[in-house]
Scaffold this motif. Structure first.
Motif, PDB file in Angstrom:
ATOM      1  N   ALA A  53       0.827  -1.205   0.000  1.00  0.00           N
ATOM      2  CA  ALA A  53       0.000   0.000   0.000  1.00  0.00           C
ATOM      3  C   ALA A  53       0.862   1.256   0.000  1.00  0.00           C
ATOM      4  O   ALA A  53       0.533   2.252  -0.658  1.00  0.00           O
ATOM      5  CB  ALA A  53      -0.941  -0.008   1.204  1.00  0.00           C
ATOM      6  N   GLY A  54       1.969   1.210   0.721  1.00  0.00           N
ATOM      7  CA  GLY A  54       2.875   2.359   0.718  1.00  0.00           C
ATOM      8  C   GLY A  54       3.411   2.651  -0.667  1.00  0.00           C
ATOM      9  O   GLY A  54       3.528   3.823  -1.076  1.00  0.00           O
ATOM     10  N   ALA A  55       3.726   1.584  -1.426  1.00  0.00           N
ATOM     11  CA  ALA A  55       4.214   1.779  -2.795  1.00  0.00           C
ATOM     12  C   ALA A  55       3.132   2.410  -3.674  1.00  0.00           C
ATOM     13  O   ALA A  55       3.424   3.272  -4.508  1.00  0.00           O
ATOM     14  CB  ALA A  55       4.663   0.440  -3.375  1.00  0.00           C
ATOM     15  N   LEU A  56       1.877   1.997  -3.486  1.00  0.00           N
ATOM     16  CA  LEU A  56       0.785   2.572  -4.275  1.00  0.00           C
ATOM     17  C   LEU A  56       0.519   4.026  -3.912  1.00  0.00           C
ATOM     18  O   LEU A  56       0.211   4.851  -4.780  1.00  0.00           O
ATOM     19  CB  LEU A  56      -0.496   1.756  -4.074  1.00  0.00           C
ATOM     20  CG  LEU A  56      -0.580   0.401  -4.765  1.00  0.00           C
ATOM     21  CD1 LEU A  56      -1.841  -0.342  -4.334  1.00  0.00           C
ATOM     22  CD2 LEU A  56      -0.571   0.576  -6.283  1.00  0.00           C
ATOM     23  N   GLU A  63       3.686   4.942   7.377  1.00  0.00           N
ATOM     24  CA  GLU A  63       2.760   6.068   7.258  1.00  0.00           C
ATOM     25  C   GLU A  63       1.445   5.696   6.571  1.00  0.00           C
ATOM     26  O   GLU A  63       0.564   6.536   6.421  1.00  0.00           O
ATOM     27  CB  GLU A  63       3.427   7.210   6.487  1.00  0.00           C
ATOM     28  CG  GLU A  63       4.630   7.798   7.211  1.00  0.00           C
ATOM     29  CD  GLU A  63       5.353   8.845   6.378  1.00  0.00           C
ATOM     30  OE1 GLU A  63       4.856   9.176   5.278  1.00  0.00           O
ATOM     31  OE2 GLU A  63       6.413   9.320   6.823  1.00  0.00           O
ATOM     32  N   VAL A  64       1.309   4.453   6.144  1.00  0.00           N
ATOM     33  CA  VAL A  64       0.044   4.015   5.541  1.00  0.00           C
ATOM     34  C   VAL A  64      -1.050   4.106   6.606  1.00  0.00           C
ATOM     35  O   VAL A  64      -0.925   3.514   7.684  1.00  0.00           O
ATOM     36  CB  VAL A  64       0.160   2.574   5.017  1.00  0.00           C
ATOM     37  CG1 VAL A  64      -1.200   2.061   4.543  1.00  0.00           C
ATOM     38  CG2 VAL A  64       1.171   2.509   3.872  1.00  0.00           C
ATOM     39  N   PRO A  65      -2.136   4.841   6.331  1.00  0.00           N
ATOM     40  CA  PRO A  65      -3.159   5.075   7.362  1.00  0.00           C
ATOM     41  C   PRO A  65      -4.130   3.913   7.524  1.00  0.00           C
ATOM     42  O   PRO A  65      -5.327   4.019   7.241  1.00  0.00           O
ATOM     43  CB  PRO A  65      -3.871   6.334   6.854  1.00  0.00           C
ATOM     44  CG  PRO A  65      -3.767   6.234   5.366  1.00  0.00           C
ATOM     45  CD  PRO A  65      -2.417   5.602   5.092  1.00  0.00           C
ATOM     46  N   LEU A  66      -3.630   2.791   8.001  1.00  0.00           N
ATOM     47  CA  LEU A  66      -4.475   1.623   8.214  1.00  0.00           C
ATOM     48  C   LEU A  66      -5.395   1.846   9.413  1.00  0.00           C
ATOM     49  O   LEU A  66      -4.951   2.286  10.478  1.00  0.00           O
ATOM     50  CB  LEU A  66      -3.620   0.384   8.472  1.00  0.00           C
ATOM     51  CG  LEU A  66      -3.006  -0.309   7.259  1.00  0.00           C
ATOM     52  CD1 LEU A  66      -2.109  -1.458   7.723  1.00  0.00           C
ATOM     53  CD2 LEU A  66      -4.076  -0.835   6.330  1.00  0.00           C
ATOM     54  N   ASP A  67      -6.657   1.541   9.229  1.00  0.00           N
ATOM     55  CA  ASP A  67      -7.654   1.667  10.299  1.00  0.00           C
ATOM     56  C   ASP A  67      -8.256   0.288  10.544  1.00  0.00           C
ATOM     57  O   ASP A  67      -8.733  -0.355   9.607  1.00  0.00           O
ATOM     58  CB  ASP A  67      -8.735   2.665   9.875  1.00  0.00           C
ATOM     59  CG  ASP A  67      -9.761   2.900  10.979  1.00  0.00           C
ATOM     60  OD1 ASP A  67      -9.593   2.369  12.093  1.00  0.00           O
ATOM     61  OD2 ASP A  67     -10.743   3.624  10.716  1.00  0.00           O
ATOM     62  N   ILE A  82      -8.232   1.495   4.446  1.00  0.00           N
ATOM     63  CA  ILE A  82      -7.456   2.708   4.216  1.00  0.00           C
ATOM     64  C   ILE A  82      -8.412   3.761   3.680  1.00  0.00           C
ATOM     65  O   ILE A  82      -9.005   3.585   2.599  1.00  0.00           O
ATOM     66  CB  ILE A  82      -6.315   2.483   3.212  1.00  0.00           C
ATOM     67  CG1 ILE A  82      -5.349   1.414   3.728  1.00  0.00           C
ATOM     68  CG2 ILE A  82      -5.562   3.774   2.931  1.00  0.00           C
ATOM     69  CD1 ILE A  82      -4.282   0.996   2.718  1.00  0.00           C
ATOM     70  N   ALA A  83      -8.595   4.842   4.409  1.00  0.00           N
ATOM     71  CA  ALA A  83      -9.494   5.909   3.968  1.00  0.00           C
ATOM     72  C   ALA A  83      -9.014   6.466   2.633  1.00  0.00           C
ATOM     73  O   ALA A  83      -7.851   6.831   2.480  1.00  0.00           O
ATOM     74  CB  ALA A  83      -9.541   7.019   5.016  1.00  0.00           C
ATOM     75  N   GLY A  84      -9.909   6.500   1.647  1.00  0.00           N
ATOM     76  CA  GLY A  84      -9.542   6.996   0.327  1.00  0.00           C
ATOM     77  C   GLY A  84      -8.922   5.955  -0.574  1.00  0.00           C
ATOM     78  O   GLY A  84      -8.599   6.244  -1.719  1.00  0.00           O
ATOM     79  N   VAL A  99      -2.477 -10.998   0.335  1.00  0.00           N
ATOM     80  CA  VAL A  99      -2.994  -9.639   0.456  1.00  0.00           C
ATOM     81  C   VAL A  99      -3.423  -9.174  -0.933  1.00  0.00           C
ATOM     82  O   VAL A  99      -2.660  -9.300  -1.893  1.00  0.00           O
ATOM     83  CB  VAL A  99      -1.928  -8.670   1.016  1.00  0.00           C
ATOM     84  CG1 VAL A  99      -2.470  -7.241   1.068  1.00  0.00           C
ATOM     85  CG2 VAL A  99      -1.466  -9.118   2.395  1.00  0.00           C
ATOM     86  N   ALA A 100      -4.644  -8.650  -1.040  1.00  0.00           N
ATOM     87  CA  ALA A 100      -5.151  -8.118  -2.300  1.00  0.00           C
ATOM     88  C   ALA A 100      -5.400  -6.622  -2.141  1.00  0.00           C
ATOM     89  O   ALA A 100      -5.971  -6.187  -1.130  1.00  0.00           O
ATOM     90  CB  ALA A 100      -6.440  -8.820  -2.706  1.00  0.00           C
ATOM     91  N   LEU A 101      -4.966  -5.845  -3.136  1.00  0.00           N
ATOM     92  CA  LEU A 101      -5.172  -4.397  -3.129  1.00  0.00           C
ATOM     93  C   LEU A 101      -5.634  -3.937  -4.498  1.00  0.00           C
ATOM     94  O   LEU A 101      -5.108  -4.390  -5.522  1.00  0.00           O
ATOM     95  CB  LEU A 101      -3.885  -3.649  -2.769  1.00  0.00           C
ATOM     96  CG  LEU A 101      -3.239  -3.942  -1.422  1.00  0.00           C
ATOM     97  CD1 LEU A 101      -2.040  -4.870  -1.619  1.00  0.00           C
ATOM     98  CD2 LEU A 101      -2.788  -2.654  -0.750  1.00  0.00           C
ATOM     99  N   THR A 102      -6.596  -3.018  -4.519  1.00  0.00           N
ATOM    100  CA  THR A 102      -7.066  -2.457  -5.777  1.00  0.00           C
ATOM    101  C   THR A 102      -7.682  -1.089  -5.527  1.00  0.00           C
ATOM    102  O   THR A 102      -8.272  -0.848  -4.465  1.00  0.00           O
ATOM    103  CB  THR A 102      -8.108  -3.371  -6.450  1.00  0.00           C
ATOM    104  OG1 THR A 102      -8.595  -2.741  -7.637  1.00  0.00           O
ATOM    105  CG2 THR A 102      -9.279  -3.660  -5.531  1.00  0.00           C
ATOM    106  N   ARG A 103      -7.563  -0.213  -6.494  1.00  0.00           N
ATOM    107  CA  ARG A 103      -8.235   1.086  -6.446  1.00  0.00           C
ATOM    108  C   ARG A 103      -9.612   1.022  -7.100  1.00  0.00           C
ATOM    109  O   ARG A 103     -10.351   2.001  -7.097  1.00  0.00           O
ATOM    110  CB  ARG A 103      -7.386   2.149  -7.139  1.00  0.00           C
ATOM    111  CG  ARG A 103      -6.065   2.467  -6.438  1.00  0.00           C
ATOM    112  CD  ARG A 103      -5.354   3.620  -7.122  1.00  0.00           C
ATOM    113  NE  ARG A 103      -4.091   3.959  -6.508  1.00  0.00           N
ATOM    114  CZ  ARG A 103      -3.949   4.763  -5.456  1.00  0.00           C
ATOM    115  NH1 ARG A 103      -5.026   5.296  -4.905  1.00  0.00           N
ATOM    116  NH2 ARG A 103      -2.750   5.037  -4.959  1.00  0.00           N
TER     117      ARG A 103
END
Length: 240
Positions: A53-56, A63-67, A82-84, A99-103
């Motif tokens: 997520a930091g790379a994205l 500093e990645v704002p994980l909640d 992650i907000a936003g 781990v899966a990540l997508t916008r």
């Protein structure tokens, strides 16, 4: 076209410096695990999430704002968000972490290890009557892998919607294990089958895994190994 990143790692990828990436809440949760295996899987999952997520986002992993606020009770034990964006989902089983990540929109991922606990009792908790009949029609040789396939498809769907195990798995009907993955129906949620895209992932022998995406009908999915980037504090680019 937006890409969904799927990062694979192993429990033994854990390194001491990964703990430095965790915030205070995550460290407290890590310390509550009694078994080394659970502690390692959690640590690897957080490390991959923060590095990817930091790379994205173009920020340092710390500093990645994980909640992790639970929507039900407000305690910090909910699924990570992650907000936003990006949207994300984490799963682990046995020696694997994914781990899966997508916008592109909400995402859910699930991996499960095959084991002897996959029995008729689990099937009754997991399958609707017609799904159980479909599994029986496939024969005993299909039972364990078929049940794993059903399980990961349903869990991925529930993770994508954010419902988790608050919804009975028998309310969610998916396609048979010998068919391409699809959400067929969900009691009370008629809109979802047309909005949900499922993809079978490749976790390797002894496991099954599925990815679920909402409102992303033609996703580009990139499965990658996170292990190289987890080996070196400055080497995340190697993982890409």
């Amino acid at each position: 076209m937006l890409e969904c990143q799927v990062w694979w790692a192993r429990r033994d990828d854990v390194r001491p410096w990964h703990v430095d990436l965790l915030n205070d809440t995550e460290r407290a949760r890590r310390d509550r695990y009694r078994r080394d295996a659970d502690r390692d899987r959690f640590t690897v999952g957080v490390a991959v999430t923060r590095l990817a997520a930091g790379a994205l986002l173009g920020v340092a992993p710390q500093e990645v704002p994980l909640d992790r606020t639970c929507p039900g009770c407000g305690a910090p034990h909910g699924r990570p968000t992650i907000a936003g964006g990006p949207h994300l989902s984490v799963s682990h089983s046995g020696d694997l972490v994914v781990v899966a990540l997508t916008r592109g929109g909400p995402v859910g991922v699930d991996v499960e290890e095959s084991s002897d606990r996959l029995n008729e009792g689990i099937a009754r908790q997991l399958l609707a009557s017609d799904e159980a009949a479909d599994l029986r029609d496939l024969g005993r040789a299909w039972f364990r892998q078929g049940l794993l396939t059903y399980w990961t498809r349903k869990e991925a769907v529930l993770k994508a919607t954010g419902d988790g195990l608050r919804v009975p798995l028998t309310d969610v009907r998916v396609s048979a294990p010998d068919e391409p993955p699809r959400l067929l129906s969900w009691e009370g949620r008629r809109d979802l089958p047309g909005r949900m895209t499922l993809r079978t992932l490749d976790p390797g022998p002894g496991y099954a895994a599925c990815l679920a995406l909402i409102d992303q009908p033609d996703p580009v999915i990139a499965e990658r190994s996170a292990s190289p980037g987890l080996a070196d504090p400055g080497g995340w680019d190697a993982g890409q």
